[in-house]
Write an enzyme that holds these catalytic residues in place. Structure first.
Site, PDB file in Angstrom:
ATOM      1  CE  LYS A   1      -3.110   2.309   4.799  1.00  0.00           C
ATOM      2  NZ  LYS A   1      -2.891   1.370   3.674  1.00  0.00           N
ATOM      3  CB  SER A  18      -0.948   0.015   1.203  1.00  0.00           C
ATOM      4  OG  SER A  18      -0.240   0.131   2.418  1.00  0.00           O
TER       5      SER A  18
END
Length: 246
Positions: free
Chosen positions: A107, A27
């Site tokens: 993230k 990701s």
């Protein structure tokens, strides 16, 4: 005693100062490597910085997922059903040598409390408070691109919360995947564990982690700051032979 002392010191350092985390998925490619069958990056996460300041746009952060995010599907399958093995896995995670906790995520911060974030389908870029972002870190997997991004927003981030996204934009279960919860996918600042600073393993990947602020250099019309400053710059170029880039 030496082994015990080393373990205690390791635990204390990783609890209060810094900790090594394993990147379990793709990701955050290509900023952070994580994939099946390869050597995943291990990153050093600074736990001190956010005791004195809040996360800022562009920071790569590790955080505890809100309850509505559930288990991190990127690592959930790696936990054993055997309680003894699972305990050993938890110990390894705490020491930074095993898979991360199932509730931990990594993230990039895109917007902070009070800001409004959305996808601009015409420009095929993210906007924050009406301004197109400058995101050189975004990675598009082969065969995909910004045209494959599902539109979202506008979402106004509540105070004390963050909107986060993965750099591998089409392969990240980030704030966009949790917009149906009460906070529209935003993450509480208090859930942030720390800031990812350095890739420490494997040795071939030793490097700092880019924290480029995507909001810093783009205007409301999507024009770079250097372009917007041209008229003013022409007036002073004769007086200063050298201009330093900020």
């Amino acid at each position: 005693m030496l082994v015990l002392t080393a373990l205690v010191l390791t635990f204390l350092i990783q609890t209060f100062l810094a900790r090594v985390y394993v990147i379990p998925s793709q990701s955050m490619e290509t900023t952070l490597h994580g994939c099946g069958g390869c050597t995943n990056d291990r990153v050093l996460v600074d736990k001190v910085t956010y005791r004195f300041s809040d996360p800022a746009p562009g920071d790569v952060v590790v955080f505890k997922g809100p309850d509505s995010w559930g288990r991190n599907v990127e690592v959930a399958g790696s936990r054993s059903s055997n309680p003894v093995v699972r305990w050993l896995q938890d110990v390894g995670s705490a020491l930074g040598v095993g898979q991360p906790d199932e509730r931990d995520f990594v993230k990039r911060v895109i917007a902070v409390g009070g800001q409004t974030v959305e996808w601009d389908p015409e420009a095929k870029r993210v906007r924050v408070d009406g301004k197109l972002l400058d995101e050189p870190y975004v990675h598009w997997e082969e065969g995909t691109g910004p045209e494959n991004v599902e539109a979202f927003g506008p979402v106004t981030v509540p105070p004390g919360r963050l909107w986060v996204m993965g750099d591998n934009r089409n392969f990240s279960a980030d704030s966009r995947a949790h917009m149906e919860d009460d906070a529209q996918g935003t993450v509480p600042v208090e859930n942030v564990i720390g800031k990812a600073r350095v890739i420490v393993l494997p040795p071939s990947r030793w490097q700092g982690i880019d924290d480029h602020n995507p909001q810093a250099s783009v205007s409301a019309l999507g024009v770079g700051v250097w372009q917007a400053a041209v008229p003013a710059g022409v007036g002073v170029v004769g007086a200063f032979p050298v201009l330093w880039a900020g």
